[in-house]
Design an enzyme around this catalytic site. Structure first.
Site, PDB file in Angstrom:
ATOM      1  N   HIS A 101       0.845  -1.181   0.000  1.00 22.95           N
ATOM      2  CA  HIS A 101       0.000   0.000   0.000  1.00 22.95           C
ATOM      3  C   HIS A 101       0.886   1.237   0.000  1.00 22.95           C
ATOM      4  CE1 HIS A 101      -3.877  -2.023   1.751  1.00 22.95           C
ATOM      5  NE2 HIS A 101      -3.478  -2.557   0.612  1.00 22.95           N
ATOM      6  N   CYS A 129      -1.168   0.785   7.193  1.00 21.29           N
ATOM      7  CA  CYS A 129      -0.363   1.946   6.808  1.00 21.29           C
ATOM      8  C   CYS A 129      -0.384   3.007   7.908  1.00 21.29           C
ATOM      9  CB  CYS A 129      -0.896   2.550   5.511  1.00 21.29           C
ATOM     10  SG  CYS A 129      -0.696   1.500   4.054  1.00 21.29           S
ATOM     11  N   HIS A 388      13.331  30.169 -11.559  1.00 19.56           N
ATOM     12  CA  HIS A 388      12.629  29.377 -12.551  1.00 19.56           C
ATOM     13  C   HIS A 388      12.222  28.011 -11.997  1.00 19.56           C
ATOM     14  CE1 HIS A 388      14.598  31.817 -16.049  1.00 19.56           C
ATOM     15  NE2 HIS A 388      14.082  32.573 -15.104  1.00 19.56           N
ATOM     16  N   GLU A 390      12.611  25.002 -13.191  1.00 18.95           N
ATOM     17  CA  GLU A 390      13.680  24.009 -13.246  1.00 18.95           C
ATOM     18  C   GLU A 390      14.690  24.234 -12.119  1.00 18.95           C
ATOM     19  OE1 GLU A 390      13.095  25.374 -17.625  1.00 18.95           O
ATOM     20  OE2 GLU A 390      12.629  26.116 -15.615  1.00 18.95           O
ATOM     21  N   CYS A 416      15.028  27.906 -20.705  1.00 16.81           N
ATOM     22  CA  CYS A 416      15.683  29.101 -21.212  1.00 16.81           C
ATOM     23  C   CYS A 416      17.205  28.965 -21.092  1.00 16.81           C
ATOM     24  CB  CYS A 416      15.195  30.338 -20.463  1.00 16.81           C
ATOM     25  SG  CYS A 416      15.747  30.390 -18.743  1.00 16.81           S
ATOM     26  N   CYS A 419      18.706  28.344 -17.621  1.00 12.38           N
ATOM     27  CA  CYS A 419      18.526  27.035 -16.997  1.00 12.38           C
ATOM     28  C   CYS A 419      19.309  25.925 -17.682  1.00 12.38           C
ATOM     29  CB  CYS A 419      17.046  26.663 -16.970  1.00 12.38           C
ATOM     30  SG  CYS A 419      16.049  27.704 -15.879  1.00 12.38           S
TER      31      CYS A 419
END
Length: 515
Positions: A101, A129, A388, A390, A416, A419
């Protein structure tokens, strides 16, 4: 919704853009009295943290499975999604596996690191759980009140004594736990549902489809896919009629939601989130589109299953609706291929990190400029201050990127030039994105390095390219659109309003990198 600290943003009022503007001050704009006195084009709503985590957990429950359904779990078990949050950052995205689970998966993946974390389940976890995650010292457990992990609504011939015993044990564990175990459902910000619908309808992924399919009724295609998703998600997460839901809540020990207007409010908030999820999912079209690496009129398909790749890019699109960028929302999520059978429903994929574009953590929204490249004063533009998507995903990653391990970045917009070096240096091996901005130079932000990026496999969202028709065939660009890279410098700087994702406009709300 999240309650902003301090006073809310003043209501925008009409004004002129000023004689220094190329239009000579004739174009009306909307202004706000923020600390930076930035002129904005109006604010849009954004997802609250709680709603984002809930949506991600719902979407993780639907993670594509390669194993046959009979091998997943016993017939009385329901697949469940889970989002693990620590200090406001997502550190885990999980779903039930063939043998475990999702709460057990979290224990295996995180262990004692769960201490102090908040857990968002797509449905109530079972007692097995619950006892483990309570013992790990989590600070809060939230779940979506649909049919629980050990199902209670299967036909009588299927349901056994196990579900009844589990319900009793779960309630006893809940009442004795120091960690709050609750249902966190919030109404959407005003206008958010419409905003998600409009921006999903005009997403970069759908723009590629529209450009490739001559005569396609893009609006009707989007509506049809959204209705299909809504029907499926409603069947999974909304429990039939209100009387049926009342009965289920009572069996789950949630009688407090069965009185007064609570049940109607509960179902209304559920319905709103399910509608948002359907619209966001419809923003990434179904096949024949997918991620392909274009090579001279032939396409190399993604090594990742297309359903899984599409699922991950929808995760990134959900994250984009928490943006603090007043113009364009971007979301990113990173997964690694562990090259070994995993314990959860993601197979070999291991979560690395995620993020969206935002101002630095701990800062106030209005402390920074929000101007874009249409303004003349470069020192008052946002680009030097926005972190940004990323960059946030790499900064707040929950595990290291290992050499030789395939690591995949899914991002909703072409990376861009700022990045690209970070992505390559971090060890990312695959990028999944659109390339509608590839090759464009917008002054403060450019996308010139993406097309020449070496050492990283790029998979672009497009229709599966076919063989060349003949020598006179037009060039087959990576995104299937002819001529987009041949535009002039001025055309390159065009901004389409249907790509905009805006924040809620509160000048005093904390900027959060991952939430």
């Amino acid at each position: 919704m999240e309650a902003p600290r301090g006073q809310s943003a003043p209501r925008p009022s009409s004004a002129s853009c000023g004689e220094t503007c190329p239009c000579g001050g004739r174009r009306p704009v909307r202004t706000t009295g923020t600390q930076t006195d930035a002129r904005l084009q109006g604010h849009g709503p954004r997802l609250s943290k709680v709603n984002l985590y809930t949506l991600l957990s719902l979407w993780m429950e639907l993670f594509p499975q390669e194993l046959p359904i009979e091998a997943e779990c016993s017939r009385t078990d329901r697949r469940t999604g889970l989002v693990v949050v620590q200090d406001g950052k997502v550190v885990g995205l999980h779903c039930s596996g063939p043998e475990l689970h999702t709460g057990q998966v979290a224990i295996v993946r995180h262990g004692a690191r769960l201490a102090g974390c908040q857990l968002y389940f797509s449905r109530r976890p079972c007692a097995t759980c619950l006892k483990m995650i309570i013992n790990a010292g989590v600070s809060q457990i939230s779940f979506w009140p649909a049919d629980p992990e050990i199902s209670m609504i299967l036909p009588p011939a299927v349901v056994n004594r196990e579900s009844e015993l589990d319900s009793v044990a779960t309630e006893k564990l809940k009442s004795n736990s120091r960690a709050p175990i609750c249902i966190l459902l919030q109404p959407l910000a005003p206008g958010l549902a419409q905003f998600v619908d409009e921006t999903s309808r005009g997403s970069d992924f759908r723009e590629s489809v529209t450009a490739e399919e001559v005569g396609l009724d893009a609006g009707e295609l989007f509506n049809r896919q959204r209705r299909s998703h809504l029907k499926r998600f409603s069947r999974e997460f909304l429990v039939g009629t209100e009387p049926q839901h009342l009965k289920l809540l009572a069996e789950m020990g949630l009688e407090s939601f069965c009185v007064g207007s609570h049940i109607s409010s509960l179902r209304h908030n559920m319905r709103e989130l399910v509608e948002v999820l359907a619209a966001v999912a419809a923003g990434v079209p179904c096949p024949p589109h997918g991620f392909y690496r274009d090579r001279l009129h032939t396409a190399e398909p993604s090594p990742l299953n297309q359903e899984v790749a599409r699922h991950c890019i929808v995760q990134a699109r959900l994250l984009a609706y928490r943006t603090e960028d007043p113009k364009v929302g971007v979301g990113a999520v990173i997964w690694a291929d562990g090259n070994a059978a995993g314990c959860d429903g993601t197979g070999q994929l291991l979560f690395v990190g995620c993020g969206y574009n935002a101002y630095p953590v701990g800062s106030q929204y209005a402390e920074y400029p929000q101007m874009d490249n249409k303004q003349l004063e470069r020192q008052r533009r946002k680009y030097r201050y926005i972190v940004h998507a990323e960059q946030n995903a790499l900064t707040f990653r929950s595990r290291e990127i290992r050499a030789g391990e395939p690591t995949m970045l899914f991002v909703t917009k072409c990376p861009c030039d700022e990045c690209i070096p970070l992505i390559r240096a971090a060890g990312v091996t695959h990028i999944y994105t659109t390339d509608l901005d590839s090759g464009k130079d917008k002054g403060d932000i450019s996308y010139l390095k993406f097309s020449t990026l070496q050492g990283v496999n790029k998979f672009i969202w497009q229709k599966c390219p076919g063989p060349p028709v003949g020598p006179s065939s037009p060039p087959n660009l990576a995104n299937g659109c002819v001529g987009k890279r041949s535009r002039g410098a001025h055309a390159e700087q065009e901004v389409h309003s249907n790509k905009r994702l805006c924040p809620n406009g509160s000048p005093t709300e904390d900027a959060a990198s991952i939430s």
